[in-house]
Design an enzyme around this catalytic site. Structure first.
Site, PDB file in Angstrom:
ATOM      1  N   VAL A 246       0.888  -1.168   0.000  1.00 43.77           N
ATOM      2  CA  VAL A 246       0.000   0.000   0.000  1.00 43.77           C
ATOM      3  C   VAL A 246       0.925   1.217   0.000  1.00 43.77           C
ATOM      4  O   VAL A 246       1.549   1.528   1.004  1.00 43.77           O
ATOM      5  CB  VAL A 246      -0.927   0.008   1.217  1.00 43.77           C
ATOM      6  CG1 VAL A 246      -1.765   1.295   1.243  1.00 43.77           C
ATOM      7  CG2 VAL A 246      -1.833  -1.220   1.209  1.00 43.77           C
ATOM      8  N   PRO A 247       1.064   1.914  -1.139  1.00 44.07           N
ATOM      9  CA  PRO A 247       2.129   2.912  -1.305  1.00 44.07           C
ATOM     10  C   PRO A 247       1.824   4.266  -0.662  1.00 44.07           C
ATOM     11  O   PRO A 247       1.695   5.287  -1.344  1.00 44.07           O
ATOM     12  CB  PRO A 247       2.249   3.025  -2.828  1.00 44.07           C
ATOM     13  CG  PRO A 247       0.872   2.745  -3.325  1.00 44.07           C
ATOM     14  CD  PRO A 247       0.304   1.702  -2.395  1.00 44.07           C
ATOM     15  N   CYS A 248       1.746   4.289   0.679  1.00 44.08           N
ATOM     16  CA  CYS A 248       1.471   5.551   1.360  1.00 44.08           C
ATOM     17  C   CYS A 248       2.657   6.517   1.252  1.00 44.08           C
ATOM     18  O   CYS A 248       2.521   7.695   1.584  1.00 44.08           O
ATOM     19  CB  CYS A 248       1.112   5.307   2.819  1.00 44.08           C
ATOM     20  SG  CYS A 248       2.321   4.369   3.755  1.00 44.08           S
ATOM     21  N   HIS A 249       3.805   6.042   0.748  1.00 40.74           N
ATOM     22  CA  HIS A 249       4.943   6.940   0.543  1.00 40.74           C
ATOM     23  C   HIS A 249       4.664   7.938  -0.577  1.00 40.74           C
ATOM     24  O   HIS A 249       5.386   8.930  -0.720  1.00 40.74           O
ATOM     25  CB  HIS A 249       6.210   6.136   0.215  1.00 40.74           C
ATOM     26  CG  HIS A 249       6.104   5.302  -1.025  1.00 40.74           C
ATOM     27  ND1 HIS A 249       5.535   4.054  -1.039  1.00 40.74           N
ATOM     28  CD2 HIS A 249       6.479   5.562  -2.320  1.00 40.74           C
ATOM     29  CE1 HIS A 249       5.579   3.560  -2.265  1.00 40.74           C
ATOM     30  NE2 HIS A 249       6.136   4.451  -3.063  1.00 40.74           N
TER      31      HIS A 249
END
Length: 290
Positions: A246-249
């Site tokens: 989950v690419p919360c970056h």
């Protein structure tokens, strides 16, 4: 009326409903056919209307358990009519029975492994139902300690690479998607993460941000049809337990600065830089026209 309005109306009706309405009743209320509502709602929010309502109830149920409520009390505080409905779905949504979740994962069995990446050490953990944790850190000791804190009462077993199909598949998939490997990407195993319906919506939206691009918290909230929910979006990102998957970056502050990242802002900076280098560049106008 725009296409998104009936979906937001359906979501509000589900938020307000004590008992989940039937798909036919919900579709009639928003003037859509049941089949179209089902497809469009899942495409927009990542879950069906029934799953959305159930996850919302489980979000309240989970919060009550964490605050120390007895399981029976939590059942009714969250709006469930009976304990049997909770136990019917708890294994899928909580990954363990409610009492086990409240007790820090007592009775759950977790297998995990660690590996080296260009961003440091990576830990991947799964239950018998799916991925429950993906974290980055400096060393195996700190990663294992974090896992123990999240699931203090669960049975945790380390396995060597190559001996656990799901663990190996997650590592291989991440390596391919981030450009660390040229091998074929295997299918991603199922997820076993407890989350509220809003958190699922945010995480699903994050996966739609192309590699090499970013969004502000406010912009992501607006995409979800909740422009005033930037802080809630930030909290959902902070609760993400699946680093890189989950690419919360890819979420940054309004002014473009990176903000924080639970796995380290320098890792976030390096990861975004790597993605920008690998992201496909748009064709010049002349080539597009041709």
């Amino acid at each position: 009326m725009s296409a998104i309005e009936p979906l937001e109306q359906a979501r509000r009706l589900l938020d307000e409903a004590e008992t989940a309405p039937s798909l036919d009743a919900l579709a009639n209320a928003v003037a859509l056919s049941p089949s179209h509502l089902q497809r469009a709602f899942r495409r927009r929010f990542g879950v069906s209307p029934a799953e959305y309502h159930r996850a919302r109830r489980f979000g309240q149920f989970k919060a009550a358990l964490r605050e120390g409520a007895a399981v029976t009390d939590a059942v009714y505080e969250a709006g469930f009519g009976s304990g049997s409905r909770v136990y019917e779905h708890s294994n899928r949504l909580l990954g363990m029975t409610p009492a086990s979740y409240r007790a820090g994962g007592a009775g759950a069995s977790i297998r995990y492994t660690t590996t080296a990446t260009p961003l440091g050490r990576l830990l991947v953990a799964t239950t018998t139902r799916g991925i429950c944790s993906v974290t980055l850190g400096e060393d195996d000791g700190s990663l294992e300690q974090r896992l123990a804190e999240e699931f203090p009462q669960a049975a945790r077993e380390r396995v060597d690479a190559g001996r656990e199909e799901w663990l190996d598949a997650v590592i291989a998939r991440i390596a391919v998607e981030l450009g660390w490997s040229d091998a074929d990407a295997p299918a991603m195993p199922p997820l076993d993460i407890a989350a509220t319906a809003f958190q699922w919506r945010v995480w699903n939206a994050l996966t739609r941000i192309p590699a090499g691009q970013t969004r502000s918290y406010r912009a992501l909230a607006a995409e979800l049809g909740a422009p005033k929910a930037a802080r809630a979006v930030g909290n959902a990102c902070g609760n993400n337990r699946l680093a890189l998957i989950v690419p919360c970056h890819r979420v940054v502050r309004e002014d473009g600065s990176l903000g924080g990242w639970r796995w380290g802002v320098e890792r976030k900076r390096e990861l975004l830089a790597r993605e920008r280098v690998r992201a496909p560049r748009p064709l010049p106008a002349k080539e597009r026209a041709g």
